[in-house]
Design a protein around this motif. Sequence first.
Motif, PDB file in Angstrom:
ATOM      1  N   TRP A 552       0.833  -1.203   0.000  1.00 46.55           N
ATOM      2  CA  TRP A 552       0.000   0.000   0.000  1.00 46.55           C
ATOM      3  C   TRP A 552       0.868   1.253   0.000  1.00 46.55           C
ATOM      4  CZ3 TRP A 552      -4.681   0.258  -1.586  1.00 46.55           C
ATOM      5  CH2 TRP A 552      -5.654  -0.696  -1.281  1.00 46.55           C
ATOM      6  N   TRP A 556       1.051   4.197  -2.903  1.00 45.70           N
ATOM      7  CA  TRP A 556       0.769   5.599  -2.611  1.00 45.70           C
ATOM      8  C   TRP A 556       1.950   6.497  -2.996  1.00 45.70           C
ATOM      9  CZ3 TRP A 556      -2.733   8.898  -2.592  1.00 45.70           C
ATOM     10  CH2 TRP A 556      -2.607  10.132  -1.970  1.00 45.70           C
ATOM     11  N   TYR A 569      -4.688   3.961  -8.870  1.00 45.53           N
ATOM     12  CA  TYR A 569      -4.637   3.814  -7.413  1.00 45.53           C
ATOM     13  C   TYR A 569      -6.050   3.756  -6.842  1.00 45.53           C
ATOM     14  CZ  TYR A 569      -3.915   4.759  -2.482  1.00 45.53           C
ATOM     15  OH  TYR A 569      -3.945   4.674  -1.116  1.00 45.53           O
ATOM     16  N   ALA A 573      -7.890   1.012  -4.541  1.00 49.95           N
ATOM     17  CA  ALA A 573      -8.455   1.380  -3.243  1.00 49.95           C
ATOM     18  C   ALA A 573      -9.914   0.952  -3.155  1.00 49.95           C
ATOM     19  CB  ALA A 573      -8.324   2.886  -3.025  1.00 49.95           C
ATOM     20  N   GLN A 574     -10.671   1.149  -4.237  1.00 49.66           N
ATOM     21  CA  GLN A 574     -12.078   0.781  -4.230  1.00 49.66           C
ATOM     22  C   GLN A 574     -12.258  -0.740  -4.222  1.00 49.66           C
ATOM     23  OE1 GLN A 574     -13.202   2.967  -7.739  1.00 49.66           O
ATOM     24  NE2 GLN A 574     -14.051   4.663  -6.556  1.00 49.66           N
ATOM     25  N   SER A 577     -10.058  -2.030  -0.473  1.00 51.31           N
ATOM     26  CA  SER A 577     -10.244  -1.479   0.877  1.00 51.31           C
ATOM     27  C   SER A 577     -11.404  -2.125   1.632  1.00 51.31           C
ATOM     28  CB  SER A 577     -10.411   0.042   0.818  1.00 51.31           C
ATOM     29  OG  SER A 577     -11.495   0.418   0.004  1.00 51.31           O
ATOM     30  N   VAL A 589      -5.695   4.067   3.759  1.00 51.78           N
ATOM     31  CA  VAL A 589      -6.277   4.078   2.409  1.00 51.78           C
ATOM     32  C   VAL A 589      -7.483   5.009   2.366  1.00 51.78           C
ATOM     33  CG1 VAL A 589      -7.349   2.682   0.607  1.00 51.78           C
ATOM     34  CG2 VAL A 589      -5.442   1.758   1.923  1.00 51.78           C
ATOM     35  N   ASN A 592      -6.010   8.417   2.030  1.00 49.16           N
ATOM     36  CA  ASN A 592      -5.261   8.684   0.801  1.00 49.16           C
ATOM     37  C   ASN A 592      -6.153   8.792  -0.427  1.00 49.16           C
ATOM     38  OD1 ASN A 592      -2.860   8.673   2.206  1.00 49.16           O
ATOM     39  ND2 ASN A 592      -2.369   6.539   1.727  1.00 49.16           N
ATOM     40  N   ALA A 593      -7.177   7.969  -0.495  1.00 51.16           N
ATOM     41  CA  ALA A 593      -8.018   7.968  -1.704  1.00 51.16           C
ATOM     42  C   ALA A 593      -8.691   9.325  -1.930  1.00 51.16           C
ATOM     43  CB  ALA A 593      -9.046   6.835  -1.629  1.00 51.16           C
ATOM     44  N   TRP A 613     -16.522   7.560  -4.990  1.00 51.43           N
ATOM     45  CA  TRP A 613     -15.922   7.266  -3.678  1.00 51.43           C
ATOM     46  C   TRP A 613     -16.995   7.338  -2.584  1.00 51.43           C
ATOM     47  CZ3 TRP A 613     -12.139   4.675  -1.869  1.00 51.43           C
ATOM     48  CH2 TRP A 613     -11.724   4.839  -0.546  1.00 51.43           C
TER      49      TRP A 613
END
Length: 836
Positions: A552, A556, A569, A573-574, A577, A589, A592-593, A613
């Motif tokens: 991870w 990033w 990325y 993440a989607q 996570s 995460v 960061n997303a 998101w």
Amino acid sequence: MSTANLTRAETAERSRAIDVLGYRVELDVLGAVDREVGTFATTTTVEFTARTSTTWLDFLGAGVESVTVNGADVPVDYDGARIALTGLHESNVVTVGARGEYSRSGEGLHRFLDPADGQTYLYTQYEPADARRVFACFEQPDLKAPFTFVVSAPREWEVVSNQRVVEREDTTGGQVVTFAPTLSISTYITAVVAGPYHRVDSEWSGGDVTIPLGVLCRASLAQYLDADTIFEITRQGLGFFTENFDYPYPFGKYDQVFVPEYNLGAMENPGCVTFTEAYVFRGAATDSQYEGRANTILHEMAHMWFGDLVTMVWWDDLWLKESFADYMGALANAEATRWTDAWVAFANRRKAWAYLQDQLPTTHPIVADIVDLEAAKLNFDGITYAKGASVLKQLVAYAGRDAFFEGARRYFRAHAFGNTTLTDLLTELSATSGRDLTSWARAWLQTTGVSALSLQRGADGCASIVQTDPRPHRLGVGRYDFDDTGDLVCVQRIEVDLADAHTPIDLADAPLVLLNDADLTYAKVRLDDRSLTTVETSLDRVRDPLARGLIWSSLWNATRDSELGATRYLSMAQRFSPAESHLTLLTSVLANAPYAIEHFLPEPSRDAARLDWLELTWRALWDAPPASGSQLAWARAVASAAAMDGSRAADIRSILEAGGPAPSGLALDPDLRWGFWGALAATGHADDADLDGELRRDDTGSGRTAYLRAKFSRPDPDVKAKAWESILHDRTLSNEHLGAIIAGFRAGARHDLVEGYGAGYFASIGSVWEERSIEIARRIVVGLFPSETTLDAADGWLATHADAPAALRRLVLEQRDHLARDLRAQAFNSLPDVTG
């Protein structure tokens, strides 16, 4: 230069001229309960020897009323920061009577009025040089001395300092509390805490030593204080450090006080450690939060040896305490508490801070060149803490753990109650390791920048590690392959010593090769193409949380450096996570997303990404196990996402309303409720009546701070204008309330409402820096930096203000660099081969 900004050169000269024998400090805070009383009486008697006839004492306050030198009253010569002393003898006793000012900035003697019950609380915070806001002193770390504190306070108050109470005398209208003299310590780690604090007592015994323990917090938070858990961590830490350092805890007692409106996570005052009361959880908290608090408790405890017992001469060697405490806190957490995987948080969270700081134009060596106090204040950063700790972890791998700890033991015995520099530490570590660490120190402690490591796989099956900015590394290389269950597991780990830009390695082919496996060194790791392809489809199959955390982190860093597309990325993440089981990794995460969306995506792509998101976090919230840490993490992520997109506003309001549909088991504690209300406010779906109603429900210190943030988050030009006016001109705001209004001003997706303030920002920051305390000025300069501006605006200010204070220029340079990184990333993520 202001006389308040002490320089290294002048304090070194003073250190050569005097030796301090002891202080007696008398404080009268009986009037603190009257908010109209802004000052307190402070009397300092200091004994010292002198090899000069003149010197000065440091003091920042409302005024100096009297100065007595060797029994004779002398005229007061005070310029607002320094009290001139003349006619000194070889042995001297100086008494200064003065008026100090109660603080609202968290610097000096901070005063807080608890809205929950109307009670008044005081605490001190000094590092690096704010003891002089409370008593006259020689404000530099190498002039150590014993301190005796005497405090006059209201009779019902708890009064705490570094040492135990030796006398408590009732007086008309109050009490006088006298504390035992401290051992020889620096001014910046002395402490006084006073108020109707709730207190819980216990003790720890190790060998022949029994240490009294205390945990304190405001009375209105007593119901939330989990003192038994804090005592458990404290006992585990004292046992760990006493055994490994082979030097008993030297400061007699161990009180830990959770205080309001704190600027820091904690401060290592010996015998009286202070913490942010954010660590007193008012509602549900994730296991990651408990781990973080334990790490902070152990970090401060490590300071009792690294920093308090042995102290740096000057702030150049701040790392001698902070880097060690950061490393030791993680080590003790991993080896003495239930958080045996504490190195995961270190690798993923602490090192992220270091990587960010080390790529700024203002980066500096771990052993820094700190010429004055303003520079020192800004050096409490990711280099001094997290990079230094990472480098120490590498040193342990390089020199060996036994040699490292034996060197530390020799260091404590040789320099107890004294002051040291880098050379003193290297002398002991070189002796125990049998290695000359001079070249190691030159490569790691006296340089800047972070190496990037990547794997090159050749067509002939050969491989090599490529290193930018070469340094000597000892690291692990892990080969990961799928086992019979489909999990990715390490099938081979080899240790490699790197020194050059290219290092051949004998490594069989594998779907995933992880450089710096086990996280022994400090470097950014790039995944090769095959490994990245494997990760993109199977990251959730990596069972080792430390390996997963390193992956991870690699993803990033590559996104931040515009080597990996932000959409790529975000896709990972989607996808992964919702299945991330390690709460520290999940929390990272989830932070960061949305940062990638707001900072790295080009503006036309953000609306769709925000909605995607938000929907992901919303689904994950409802799918998360009831009353779990992951459910709480996802609820907070919903609040963050909903502040940027109002599509779920009605659903969130429904959760907040009594009887409305809500995820099973979700604990709607005050902090989470404010998170949701803040999101509604930022998208224009909550008004004054809504927020006023929530404040009536939670009219506490935390509630008022959250209310201010939400109130000034609303997307209304008049609201933003009022926030701007308050930030720049309302001197009654506390540090925490100022921070809340700044956060509200910047909140939400309506950047058009604040982009017109850029010119006003650059026109104001010079006077802000000159007129406000450094803590308040720093919050304003960083928090209000117009990220909607152009680089030209920042460059123009820097070009025309070459003579601005170096610390102010540093902050502007750093914010300018963040903006430049964002713009580079947005350009990169606009390219067809990235977006496609």
